[in-house]
Structure formats: structure tokens, C-alpha cells
Design a protein around this motif. Structure first.
Motif, mmCIF file in Angstrom:
data_model
loop_
_atom_site.group_PDB
_atom_site.id
_atom_site.type_symbol
_atom_site.label_atom_id
_atom_site.label_comp_id
_atom_site.label_asym_id
_atom_site.label_seq_id
_atom_site.Cartn_x
_atom_site.Cartn_y
_atom_site.Cartn_z
ATOM 1 N N HIS A 57 0.838 -1.212 0.000
ATOM 2 C CA HIS A 57 0.000 0.000 0.000
ATOM 3 C C HIS A 57 0.868 1.256 0.000
ATOM 4 O O HIS A 57 0.617 2.188 -0.760
ATOM 5 N N GLU A 58 1.895 1.284 0.844
ATOM 6 C CA GLU A 58 2.787 2.450 0.893
ATOM 7 C C GLU A 58 3.530 2.635 -0.423
ATOM 8 O O GLU A 58 3.739 3.761 -0.873
ATOM 9 N N LYS A 100 2.445 1.803 -3.436
ATOM 10 C CA LYS A 100 1.494 2.359 -4.397
ATOM 11 C C LYS A 100 1.258 3.844 -4.123
ATOM 12 O O LYS A 100 1.164 4.648 -5.052
ATOM 13 N N GLU A 101 1.174 4.209 -2.855
ATOM 14 C CA GLU A 101 0.988 5.613 -2.485
ATOM 15 C C GLU A 101 2.192 6.434 -2.948
ATOM 16 O O GLU A 101 2.041 7.514 -3.521
ATOM 17 N N TRP A 102 3.402 5.919 -2.722
ATOM 18 C CA TRP A 102 4.614 6.629 -3.132
ATOM 19 C C TRP A 102 4.656 6.765 -4.654
ATOM 20 O O TRP A 102 4.993 7.828 -5.183
ATOM 21 N N ILE A 145 2.087 9.582 -5.776
ATOM 22 C CA ILE A 145 2.512 10.961 -5.511
ATOM 23 C C ILE A 145 3.729 11.314 -6.351
ATOM 24 O O ILE A 145 3.863 12.445 -6.820
ATOM 25 N N HIS A 200 4.579 15.294 1.646
ATOM 26 C CA HIS A 200 3.986 13.959 1.589
ATOM 27 C C HIS A 200 5.030 12.880 1.909
ATOM 28 O O HIS A 200 4.754 11.946 2.663
ATOM 29 N N MET A 216 5.024 10.133 4.912
ATOM 30 C CA MET A 216 5.190 8.689 4.767
ATOM 31 C C MET A 216 6.313 8.168 5.665
ATOM 32 O O MET A 216 6.303 7.010 6.062
#
Length: 101
Positions: A27-28, A30-32, A35, A52, A56
Motif C-alpha cells: 500500500h505504501e 502504491k501511495e509513493w 505521488i 507527503h 510517509m
């Protein structure tokens, strides 16, 4: 501290925790990626991108020990106005801050 009656019980709990960790890392990641893509396409400002990334990394303005990190990029602190188009206004990013004079 966890105590288990059997090794099998311990292994099952460990496997469950490892799976949760894998899901969190995915999940992290994909978030990285999201962004980073937004920043690269100009959809997010440098400031918001760095903010951001600091989030994280669990850095916060509320915790002085884990305060957000922002790079030092300017070198001109004496001019009455800052010319952002002048390359001399920026520090040499090829050298670490400690190597600057």
C-alpha cells in the motif's frame, strides 16, 4: 511479549503478522508511486511532494525529534531580492552541505 503453547501456534501468528506487513508495504509503495507520478507531471508542487514524503516517513511538525526534512537549495542570503533565474542563487547540489564553503 507473546507466549504460545505450541511452535505451530507461534508460526501461524508470525505468518499473519508478516502478511499484514507485506500488505502495508504494498500500500505504501502504491501511495509513493502515485505521488511521485503526480509530482513528475507537475500536478503536485515540490513543497507538497516533500511534505507527503515526510509524512510517509512519519515525520511531523508536532514532534521536534521527527520534524520534516526539506533540502537546503539556496545559496544567496545577502541580496536584497532573490533572482530565481540566476544559477548563482542555488547551492551546488552535487556536493554535500558539509563540503560547502
Amino acid at each position: 511479549l507473546f507466549m504460545f503453547d505450541t511452535r505451530d501456534e507461534c508460526d501461524k501468528v508470525w505468518a499473519g503478522l508478516a502478511k499484514q506487513r507485506e500488505d502495508l508495504v504494498a500500500h505504501e509503495w502504491k501511495e509513493w508511486e502515485g505521488i511521485s507520478r503526480q509530482w513528475a507531471s507537475g500536478g503536485v508542487s515540490n513543497f507538497h511532494y516533500l511534505l507527503h514524503l515526510n509524512g510517509m516517513a512519519h515525520r511531523s511538525f508536532a514532534d521536534l525529534a521527527q520534524y520534516p526534512v526539506f533540502p537546503w537549495v539556496l545559496s544567496d542570503y545577502t541580496s536584497p531580492s532573490l533572482d530565481l533565474d540566476d544559477e548563482r542563487s542555488y547551492r551546488d547540489l552535487a556536493r554535500p552541505v558539509g563540503a560547502l564553503t
